[in-house]
Scaffold this motif. Structure first.
Motif, short mmCIF file in Angstrom:
data_model
loop_
_atom_site.label_atom_id
_atom_site.label_comp_id
_atom_site.label_asym_id
_atom_site.label_seq_id
_atom_site.Cartn_x
_atom_site.Cartn_y
_atom_site.Cartn_z
N VAL A 1 1.91 -3.84 -7.05
CA VAL A 1 1.84 -2.78 -7.97
C VAL A 1 3.05 -1.93 -8.38
O VAL A 1 4.29 -1.96 -7.67
CB VAL A 1 0.98 -1.44 -6.39
CG1 VAL A 1 2.07 -1.21 -5.17
CG2 VAL A 1 1.04 -0.50 -7.17
N ALA A 2 2.84 -1.49 -8.92
CA ALA A 2 4.03 -0.58 -10.35
C ALA A 2 4.41 -0.05 -8.91
O ALA A 2 5.88 -0.13 -8.95
CB ALA A 2 4.15 -1.02 -11.13
N GLU A 3 3.89 1.52 -9.40
CA GLU A 3 5.11 3.03 -8.33
C GLU A 3 3.63 2.53 -7.09
O GLU A 3 4.15 3.98 -6.13
CB GLU A 3 5.27 3.12 -9.59
CG GLU A 3 5.95 2.84 -9.80
CD GLU A 3 6.41 3.84 -11.34
OE1 GLU A 3 6.68 5.16 -10.76
OE2 GLU A 3 7.70 3.56 -11.94
N THR A 4 2.71 3.46 -7.46
CA THR A 4 1.08 3.87 -6.68
C THR A 4 -0.09 3.39 -6.29
O THR A 4 -0.23 2.88 -7.43
CB THR A 4 0.98 4.79 -7.81
OG1 THR A 4 2.39 6.08 -7.88
CG2 THR A 4 0.30 6.33 -7.15
N LEU A 5 0.00 2.96 -5.20
CA LEU A 5 -0.73 3.13 -4.09
C LEU A 5 -2.27 3.38 -3.50
O LEU A 5 -2.18 4.90 -3.12
CB LEU A 5 -1.06 1.41 -3.55
CG LEU A 5 -2.01 0.72 -3.16
CD1 LEU A 5 -2.60 -0.20 -3.13
CD2 LEU A 5 -1.29 0.39 -1.80
N LEU A 6 -3.46 3.18 -4.29
CA LEU A 6 -4.95 3.85 -3.32
C LEU A 6 -5.51 3.39 -2.50
O LEU A 6 -5.94 2.59 -3.02
CB LEU A 6 -5.40 4.53 -4.17
CG LEU A 6 -6.81 5.46 -3.98
CD1 LEU A 6 -7.09 6.33 -2.80
CD2 LEU A 6 -7.30 5.12 -4.75
N LEU A 7 -5.80 3.77 -1.45
CA LEU A 7 -5.15 2.71 -0.11
C LEU A 7 -6.91 3.63 0.05
O LEU A 7 -6.52 4.64 1.27
CB LEU A 7 -4.58 2.42 0.78
CG LEU A 7 -5.20 1.76 1.93
CD1 LEU A 7 -5.27 0.09 1.31
CD2 LEU A 7 -3.98 1.61 3.14
N VAL A 8 -7.84 3.29 0.20
CA VAL A 8 -9.61 3.83 0.84
C VAL A 8 -10.07 2.56 1.96
O VAL A 8 -10.15 1.81 1.87
CB VAL A 8 -10.74 3.23 -0.12
CG1 VAL A 8 -11.74 4.28 -0.54
CG2 VAL A 8 -9.81 4.10 -1.76
N GLY A 9 -10.41 3.92 3.07
CA GLY A 9 -10.64 2.82 4.04
C GLY A 9 -10.95 3.81 5.38
O GLY A 9 -11.43 4.78 4.93
#
Length: 168
Positions: free
Chosen positions: A100-108
């Protein structure tokens, strides 16, 4: 600087007889909360570059409803089997391995989301996190920033920027 968005799935119903935990669906309030959270994220510019999502139905549905109000065009999304029925170590590994470049959304799921939200920010931010609610609510979103890439994140190395719930 990099950012990690930790999103716990929205409110789901109990598994119906003959249905597995994996296949639990969102309630109507869960669907509404996910849409509302997507709108809040959009209004304050919380837009991820990449999404990693548990393949469990309630997590996928949460992402679909959030995405319906958050994005014009969603970023790359990966369903990651290790985000279902695992532990916070597996979640952290998935984050570190993400390209990822800068921003990651983790859905869990909880308790993994709560574990990460309390372990990753600095000690002062951990106290702020504890004051936001009792536990990590459904459809809650922790926004944590780090001085370097997500591949290098470590315990107490981040800063809790925000903790959002759809109703606030």
């Amino acid at each position: 600087m990099s950012r990690l968005f930790l999103l716990r799935h929205a409110k789901a119903g109990w598994a119906a007889p003959g249905t597995s935990d994996f296949d639990r669906t969102l309630t109507q309030s869960g669907q509404s909360d996910a849409k509302a959270l997507g709108m809040r994220m959009r209004s304050i510019g919380l837009i991820p570059d990449l999404i990693l999502c548990s393949p469990a139905r309630r997590a996928v549905e949460t992402l679909e409803f959030v995405a319906s109000t958050l994005f014009d065009s969603p970023p790359k999304t990966e369903l990651v089997q290790e985000l279902y029925n695992s532990d916070a170590t597996d979640y952290l590994h998935a984050v570190r391995e993400a390209q990822v470049a800068e921003t990651l959304l983790l859905v869990g799921h909880n308790p993994m989301m709560e574990d990460l939200a309390f372990e990753l920010p600095s000690a002062g931010d951990q106290q702020a996190m504890r004051g936001t609610a009792s536990g990590f609510p459904t459809c809650g979103l922790a926004v944590i920033s780090f001085p370097g890439p997500l591949a290098d994140i470590r315990r107490n190395g981040g800063r809790l920027e925000a903790f959002l719930k759809p109703d606030l």
